[in-house]
Design an enzyme around this catalytic site. Sequence first.
Site: not given
Ligand code: SAH
Length: 214
Positions: A61
Amino acid sequence: MTNNATLKMQFLFSLRKAGILDKQVLDAMERVDRKNFVNNVFSEKAYDDTPLPIACGQTISQPTVVGLMTQALQVTSRDKVLEVGTGSGYQAAILSLLARRVYTVERHSLLVHNATKIFQKLGINNITTILADGGYGLEQQAPFDRIIVTAASDDPPASLLSQLKIGGIMIIPVGQSDNIQNLIKIAKTDSGYDYQDLQPVRFVPLLAGTEKEQ
Ligand code: SAH
């Protein structure tokens, strides 16, 4: 060429300018070097206020969004925090400096693997990274003082609401994934939930199930 120290100063300045004024959040973001969490190809963009691609088609992000979400979460050193969407591990690393314990859940096994390795390398030992569908929360560790969701869903998942302590706070982007979403803050009280709109954001979608890579 601009040197690293100047880039880091600009990074902190952009956080303040975006309204991140909480000293503990700023300190944590100064201490966690974003360069560790971005692909080498993008290392000269590590301190830019922009999201960047990571493995599995996901993104790390934008720093100001990470800062605003962290600030809104009002984490204390006693807190047990759940993050849904580990991604690069950057947000979890920042939370680990503010909270007692962080549980972070990710649906891609490669991202779980990579993040775990970085936490080890950095000597962070209060984060547990779990491969799971975070839409169901993490029943075995519930309830949580704070929950942060870094992927967008139409509505806050019921399991997450139920795994939040009374007096707890949840930050989550809500809305259609291909659209602008709204970041909301939910405070759980003994009589229900208080909802507050924070700002428009854009996150990847919260998807169902887990993905196992080779
Ligand atoms: N917090 C992260 C950025 C998140 S991007 C950072 O600091 O880099 C969002 C993430 O959520 C992605 O890696 C995606 O694979 C994950 N995601 C999406 N749906 C999800 C779910 N149901 N359970 C766990 N992770 C999930």
